[in-house]
Design an enzyme around this catalytic site. Structure first.
Site: not given
Ligand code: PGA
Length: 249
Positions: A9, A11, A94, A96, A166, A172, A212
């Site tokens: 992803n 983003k 997601h 976000e 997630e 992140g 992560s």
């Molecule tokens: P990340 O993000 O691997 O940077 O933690 C995962 C995601 O948001 O799908």
């Protein structure tokens, strides 16, 4: 048999030139894989990415879409538009999107319906925030996110659904759920599905872990019996890291 999947992803990262560079690098590295490999560039670069990756085993997927077929929704993208640039899979829900764009379970249920009605495969994301984890409420939260957005579906819809757990506190942040925490939650998710749709559906749905995932922890996480792959954020922006994660299978 459920599918193993590694999806990147991206983003809101990478302009057109950067997208081309990263994709070219991935294309050279990833020739074959035990997992299905997907990348989700931003909307404006989907067509270019699709053209560049045609004939490879890397699928180009979208990060989001609107639920309406078309109309006065300034700034939005429909399922049909995604399909017209070669997209067959869309990420929905997601954290976000939920947090910054106020996507509720109700809106997400509509998005899931619209995607499925247009023959798009859905990677449906959900997960608890840190306070829920700390108070021991994480299974309730995840259970209701799944129930509210997916329980109205028919069992046969699940051939086009992939789930992505997630935990928001691990996205992140560099903080990963332990492989055991991921396994425990994935087993709970599978049981939640089995109770509603039966064991066959639950056993055949792929459940990805996201938060992560890096080259140094992918192996341990993917090794767990109920973890069928990963949704990768930060590490998907680096070709070597993403390649290493794909190879963890
Ligand atoms: P990340 O993000 O691997 O940077 O933690 C995962 C995601 O948001 O799908």
């Amino acid at each position: 048999m459920r599918q193993q999947i590694v999806a990147g992803n991206w983003k809101m990262n990478n302009d057109l030139a950067q997208t081309e560079t990263l994709i070219t690098s991935l294309k050279t590295k990833i020739k074959t894989s035990n997992a299905e490999v997907m990348i989700a560039p931003t909307f404006t670069n989907l067509w270019q990415a699709y053209q560049t990756l045609k004939g490879t085993d890397i699928e180009v997927i979208a990060q989001n879409m609107h639920f309406a077929e078309n109309g006065a929704y300034t700034g939005e993208i429909s399922a049909r538009m995604l399909k017209s640039v070669g997209v067959k899979t869309v990420i929905l829900g997601h954290s976000e999107r939920r947090e910054y764009f106020n996507e509720t379970d109700e809106i997400l249920a509509k998005k899931v319906d619209a995607a499925l009605a247009n023959d798009l495969r859905v990677i449906f994301c959900f997960g608890e925030v840190l306070a829920d984890r700390k108070s021991g409420n994480h299974e309730n939260v995840v259970g209701s996110q799944i129930k509210n957005a997916l329980f109205h579906l028919q069992a046969w819809h699940f051939k086009n659904i992939v789930l992505a757990y997630e935990p928001v506190w691990a996205i992140g942040t560099g903080e990963t759920a332990t492989a055991e925490q991921a396994q425990d939650m994935h087993a709970f998710i599978r049981k939640t599905l089995a109770d509603q749709f039966g064991h066959e559906i639950a056993n055949n749905v792929s459940i990805l872990y996201g938060g992560s995932v890096k080259p140094n922890n992918a192996n341990e996480i993917f090794d767990k019996p109920d973890v069928d792959g990963g949704l990768i954020g930060g590490a998907a922006l680096n070709a070597d890291d993403f390649y290493a994660i794909v190879n963890a299978f």
